[in-house]
Design an enzyme around this catalytic site. Structure first.
Site, short mmCIF file in Angstrom:
data_model
loop_
_atom_site.label_atom_id
_atom_site.label_comp_id
_atom_site.label_asym_id
_atom_site.label_seq_id
_atom_site.Cartn_x
_atom_site.Cartn_y
_atom_site.Cartn_z
N ASP A 354 -3.60 45.31 42.80
CA ASP A 354 -3.93 44.80 41.48
C ASP A 354 -2.64 44.63 40.67
O ASP A 354 -1.75 45.49 40.71
CB ASP A 354 -4.84 45.83 40.80
CG ASP A 354 -5.40 45.34 39.49
OD1 ASP A 354 -6.15 44.34 39.51
OD2 ASP A 354 -5.10 45.95 38.45
N GLU A 383 -2.07 40.40 43.37
CA GLU A 383 -1.98 39.47 42.25
C GLU A 383 -0.51 39.34 41.87
O GLU A 383 0.08 40.31 41.38
CB GLU A 383 -2.77 39.99 41.05
CG GLU A 383 -4.27 40.04 41.26
CD GLU A 383 -5.00 40.53 40.00
OE1 GLU A 383 -5.92 39.85 39.55
OE2 GLU A 383 -4.66 41.61 39.49
#
Ligand code: CA
Length: 676
Positions: A354, A383
């Protein structure tokens, strides 16, 4: 979980200026942590062996430390309070008991700057009591299901072979129509032969039927928001609020009061998926903690694990109140050792980071190289952006623009995501697959997995202006995920005048683009049966009534499900869609010349030369994202039809053509094959 194009875009302008590495600490406030002694032994915090129970807490600046022993996981007074002694060279505090304290619980307390901090289970608790406030002492050998030693995930030759299915435990099983007994639990995915009211497979059998290679489960470590002591309240959370990084979340176990249950049950889930040939990817959120001063990091080594600005305030690149400091040795070791632990102990096959760009490039490279030693099939991606500014210099961030500085790490392509279905910040915005012109070049960036290609003009890209990936294995392609409007909702909001049947045509086209593109395809659970979230774009704590998949939709939208199944089977059978080098793509993937000013929303390309060892000599892929029929000229030849007008056949038995003018229905894909 949150995303920002701002930092990615900003990074571009800073790239050129950055020519020297900044100091290890990013702010004046953080300078004092640089010289802390570090310790990365695997006996941190707890070890039990024939000599009894040993504790070793890393807390270099503490004046005193104690370990408290408890009978109970959440209530009652300590039965023992052991003073710890300091080992200055390692910065650790040590205590021991001659007995094996199995069945007991513990916390630490640290005196720093003259103040006793609150109790903490530490940062390395591998088993915890209910709600994760106390660490549990258990014999991990007793948590292995039968056959665990022989358990193994699928072997992955190239990461472009992986097909990712992103899911939340509750979404998959909570709806009454799931037919699953252990609703919302790890065990839900261990139940075979579950069916919808119409008799169609659900749960793990549905995943097998669909053909995905890996599930990516939303955070499954112990997170903060759900009260594990009151499961009857049916609370929902995505879980991006980390509490104990190295123990499973209690609300997914059938008994959160038993520290072993969540571990055993998570392993049973992993084993059931492995037995079905499916890998398990964990969503990991090392980039921030649920609380600031109250986090386990702050309560064990105040200040060290988080970044700050010069004035001492927490910096907040996560948008959640703080960000961690991967560039500091003890934090870097922590992240690396934590993923290694999940890979070793739980046989995890991949990690989705993340807000990965909060971490530095060197840490991510170490993560990938250390995991590779355990299992070369482990897939790491994340990400490639942050959700706010960070003291970490942009050239050091694990941004998507920096992915070529990383080996064996992939990033999500926001290029293809936004270009195909419309921008994520504007619900009404359409994309290439829903009739918006001008997206063609950005879709092509996605098709070639952001690698350098002689026919792709990156200056026309919406989100990226240069070929940032040096290999297709660095790119994950998708049109929707748990964040933002999922595909069904996006289509309903952006095509308000159309019927669901037209929207499903657009959904098929959008996913055909994803599943035929170079790179690794990724889909969100339930979009294959056209589930929706009632237009809620940030459903992180919405009730099950919003988030749970209604399995009745499978019978209703069986044609769509079968199309996804066909797409996946096609991709798995044909390595041409899964090339492994930028050079091969530049050579074998050839776009047909189409003037996108005259005929927008039309892309046509060929995969030539039996690309990547494909049995098919040439594959022609054409997309029509317009709301009207459009035609293309197909070179003369002996073509078999693989996909046309919303139908797909991996066996290429939808008919044949000798080429010439072919017309595509609105919002549809045409795939042809020269099979010899
Ligand atoms: Ca929890």
């Amino acid at each position: 979980m949150k995303k920002s194009l701002y930092v990615s875009a900003m990074a571009l302008s800073i790239f050129a200026a950055a020519n020297s590495l900044p100091a290890a600490a990013q702010s004046a406030f953080d300078q004092k942590f640089v010289n802390y002694p570090t310790y990365s032994g695997d006996d941190l915090e707890l070890s039990v062996n024939d000599n009894g129970t040993q504790f070793r807490l890393w807390s270099p600046a503490a004046q005193q430390a104690v370990v408290l022993i408890y009978e109970n996981g959440h209530s009652g007074d300590a039965i023992e309070n052991i003073k710890m002694t300091f080992d200055a060279p390692t910065g650790t505090w040590i205590a021991s008991s001659p007995e094996k304290l199995y069945g007991k619980y513990y916390t630490f307390r640290v005196l720093q700057d003259g103040k006793w901090l609150d109790e903490t289970p530490g940062v390395w608790a591998k088993a915890v009591g209910v709600n994760g406030k106390r660490a549990a002492i258990i014999d991990m050998a007793q948590t292995n299901p039968a056959g665990w030693n022989a358990d193994k995930g699928p072997e992955v030759k190239n990461f472009s072979d992986v097909i990712v299915y992103e899911m939340h435990h509750r979404d998959m099983s909570m709806h009454p129509s799931s037919g699953i007994a252990n609703k919302g639990k790890f065990l839900a995915l261990t139940e075979p032969f579950t069916v919808s009211p119409q008799g169609l497979s659900t749960g793990i059998d549905h995943l097998k039927e669909l053909g995905v290679t890996h599930v990516h489960i939303l955070p499954s470590y112990d997170y903060n928001s759900v009260d594990e002591a009151n499961p009857q309240f049916n609370q929902y959370n995505w879980g991006y609020d980390p509490l104990n990084y190295n123990a499973p979340e209690g609300s997914y176990s059938t008994n959160a009061n038993d520290p072993k249950a969540r571990i055993i049950e998570m392993k049973e889930m992993v084993k059931a998926l492995h037995d079905a040939g499916i890998g398990v990817i964990m969503d990991v959120v090392y980039n921030h903690t649920a609380e600031n001063d109250g986090s386990n990091f702050e309560l064990t080594a105040p200040g060290y694990y988080h970044r700050h600005w010069d004035n001492g305030n927490y910096s907040d690149a996560s948008g959640c109140g703080n960000e961690t400091a991967s560039e500091r040795q003890q934090m870097r070791d922590y992240i690396v050792n934590s993923v290694k632990y999940w890979a070793d102990e739980y046989h995890i096959d991949g990690f989705r980071f993340d807000l990965m760009a909060i971490h530095d490039v060197d840490t991510m490279n170490e993560v990938a190289s250390e995991l590779k030693k355990i299992n070369p099939s482990i897939f790491v991606y994340g990400e490639g952006w942050t959700a706010g500014d960070s003291p970490l210099a942009p050239e050091r961030r694990a941004l998507k623009e920096n992915v070529s500085k990383m080996t064996d790490i992939a990033v999500f392509s926001d290029d293809i995501r936004d270009a195909v279905k419309g921008h994520y910040t504007n619900a009404a915005d359409r994309g290439f697959a829903t009739g918006k012109p001008g997206q063609e070049e950005t879709v092509k960036i996605g098709i070639v997995a952001a690698t350098a290609h002689p026919q792709v003009d990156y200056s026309k890209g919406n989100n990226s202006k240069f070929p940032y990936a040096s290999s297709p294995e660095m790119i994950v392609n998708y049109v929707s995920c748990h964040d933002d409007l999922m595909l069904t909702d996006k289509l309903r909001k952006s095509m308000p005048e159309e019927s669901d049947s037209v929207r499903q045509a657009a959904a098929k086209l959008a996913q055909t683009i994803i599943f035929t593109s170079q790179g690794t395809p990724f889909m969100f659970a339930g979009e294959e049966i056209f589930r929706d979230k009632q237009g809620v774009h940030n459903s992180y704590k919405s009730p099950d009534s919003i988030n749970a998949i209604d399995w009745n939709l499978k019978a209703k939208n069986l044609d769509l499900f079968n199309y996804y199944k066909g797409l996946i089977a096609l991709r798995k059978a044909h390595p041409a869609f899964r090339m492994t080098s930028a050079k091969d793509i530049a050579k074998n993937l050839v776009f047909d010349k189409i003037d996108s000013k005259k005929t927008p929303n039309l892309i046509s390309y060929s995969l030539k030369n039996n690309a990547n060892g494909d049995e098919w000599k040439e594959i022609k892929v054409v997309f029509n994202g317009a709301d009207h029929a459009q035609s293309v000229n197909i070179a003369k030849g002996d073509w078999k039809i693989v996909a046309i007008d919303g139908k797909i056949s991996p066996e290429a038995d939808l008919g044949a053509t000798n080429g010439g003018k072919m017309t595509l229905a609105p919002y549809s894909a045409l795939i042809l094959a020269k099979t010899k």
